[in-house]
Write a protein that holds these residues in place. Sequence first.
Motif, PDB file in Angstrom:
ATOM      1  N   SER A  83      -3.917   6.940  -3.182  1.00 20.59           N
ATOM      2  CA  SER A  83      -3.874   5.592  -2.617  1.00 20.59           C
ATOM      3  C   SER A  83      -3.615   4.597  -3.739  1.00 20.59           C
ATOM      4  CB  SER A  83      -5.186   5.265  -1.905  1.00 20.59           C
ATOM      5  OG  SER A  83      -5.123   3.990  -1.304  1.00 20.59           O
ATOM      6  N   ILE A  84      -2.595   3.777  -3.561  1.00 22.00           N
ATOM      7  CA  ILE A  84      -2.243   2.758  -4.546  1.00 22.00           C
ATOM      8  C   ILE A  84      -2.036   1.455  -3.783  1.00 22.00           C
ATOM      9  CG2 ILE A  84      -0.569   2.013  -6.291  1.00 22.00           C
ATOM     10  CD1 ILE A  84       0.148   4.999  -6.660  1.00 22.00           C
ATOM     11  N   LYS A  85      -2.614   0.362  -4.301  1.00 19.76           N
ATOM     12  CA  LYS A  85      -2.484  -0.948  -3.650  1.00 19.76           C
ATOM     13  C   LYS A  85      -2.007  -1.996  -4.651  1.00 19.76           C
ATOM     14  CE  LYS A  85      -6.245  -0.434  -0.321  1.00 19.76           C
ATOM     15  NZ  LYS A  85      -7.517  -1.011   0.133  1.00 19.76           N
ATOM     16  N   GLY A  86      -1.505  -3.103  -4.085  1.00 18.73           N
ATOM     17  CA  GLY A  86      -1.191  -4.271  -4.901  1.00 18.73           C
ATOM     18  C   GLY A  86       0.169  -4.230  -5.559  1.00 18.73           C
TER      19      GLY A  86
ATOM     20  N   GLU B 101       5.823  -2.318  -6.640  1.00 16.51           N
ATOM     21  CA  GLU B 101       6.860  -1.877  -7.582  1.00 16.51           C
ATOM     22  C   GLU B 101       7.354  -0.466  -7.269  1.00 16.51           C
ATOM     23  OE1 GLU B 101       5.037  -2.192 -11.428  1.00 16.51           O
ATOM     24  OE2 GLU B 101       4.865  -4.377 -11.293  1.00 16.51           O
ATOM     25  N   LEU B 102       6.467   0.387  -6.772  1.00 15.98           N
ATOM     26  CA  LEU B 102       6.818   1.795  -6.551  1.00 15.98           C
ATOM     27  C   LEU B 102       7.444   2.075  -5.183  1.00 15.98           C
ATOM     28  CD1 LEU B 102       3.748   3.547  -8.222  1.00 15.98           C
ATOM     29  CD2 LEU B 102       6.055   3.238  -9.154  1.00 15.98           C
TER      30      LEU B 102
ATOM     31  N   GLU C 100       4.840  -2.466   2.767  1.00 15.70           N
ATOM     32  CA  GLU C 100       5.274  -3.502   1.832  1.00 15.70           C
ATOM     33  C   GLU C 100       4.366  -4.717   1.945  1.00 15.70           C
ATOM     34  OE1 GLU C 100       9.453  -4.221   2.300  1.00 15.70           O
ATOM     35  OE2 GLU C 100       9.960  -2.156   1.773  1.00 15.70           O
ATOM     36  N   THR C 101       4.364  -5.527   0.921  1.00 17.15           N
ATOM     37  CA  THR C 101       3.548  -6.739   0.903  1.00 17.15           C
ATOM     38  C   THR C 101       3.842  -7.587   2.145  1.00 17.15           C
ATOM     39  OG1 THR C 101       3.613  -6.739  -1.507  1.00 17.15           O
ATOM     40  CG2 THR C 101       2.967  -8.811  -0.434  1.00 17.15           C
TER      41      THR C 101
ATOM     42  N   ILE D 285       0.847  -1.200   0.000  1.00 10.48           N
ATOM     43  CA  ILE D 285       0.000   0.000   0.000  1.00 10.48           C
ATOM     44  C   ILE D 285       0.881   1.247   0.000  1.00 10.48           C
ATOM     45  CG2 ILE D 285      -1.730   1.338   1.285  1.00 10.48           C
ATOM     46  CD1 ILE D 285      -2.603  -1.330   2.576  1.00 10.48           C
ATOM     47  N   ILE D 286       0.468   2.228  -0.779  1.00 10.07           N
ATOM     48  CA  ILE D 286       1.062   3.570  -0.752  1.00 10.07           C
ATOM     49  C   ILE D 286      -0.087   4.534  -0.525  1.00 10.07           C
ATOM     50  CG2 ILE D 286       2.226   5.380  -2.074  1.00 10.07           C
ATOM     51  CD1 ILE D 286       3.451   3.100  -3.796  1.00 10.07           C
TER      52      ILE D 286
END
Length: 176
Positions: free
Chosen positions: A113-116, A121-122, A68-69, A43-44
Amino acid sequence: MKKTLFVTSLAVLVSACSNSDWRTASREPAGIAPDPQQEQEAIIEFYGADAFSWRGWFAIHTWIATKETGASQYKVHEVTGWRVERGQPALYSYNTATPDRYWFGAKPEKILSIKGERAAELIPKIDQAVQSYPWKNEYSVFPGPNSNTFPAWIGKQVPELGLDMPFSAIGSGYAD
């Protein structure tokens, strides 16, 4: 007469601020971040909340949280001026399960919000950008560098984020 009216008006406005004492202002979680114990994906999240006291009428304070994952906590990165006043770096990173805490009485909102997989990668790119932030030990309310300069600069270093800072993120233009 005009000066007295201005001073009186300003005093009334400042006294109307709900966050007059930072020591007692809420720092409780807002409940908008995914629970890291339940969410296994990377998650970001970029957050923003009204700046403390009267400054919140004009500006926000922003910060970044990454997870992180499989991690059980977020890593939060933020810049604050009072750290510089105490001889510490303005940039501070720490681990927490609650990256969405109220900013001294002001409820945060998600800016991004970015997930997965995309987040996974980011995150290394964000970490690298955090390490190379050029104003780690500097802080100036205006024009910057300040708490809004930092996420804006990260967004420029990692354009894949697609970060669009709000207008009230005063100081974000300093990163240009």
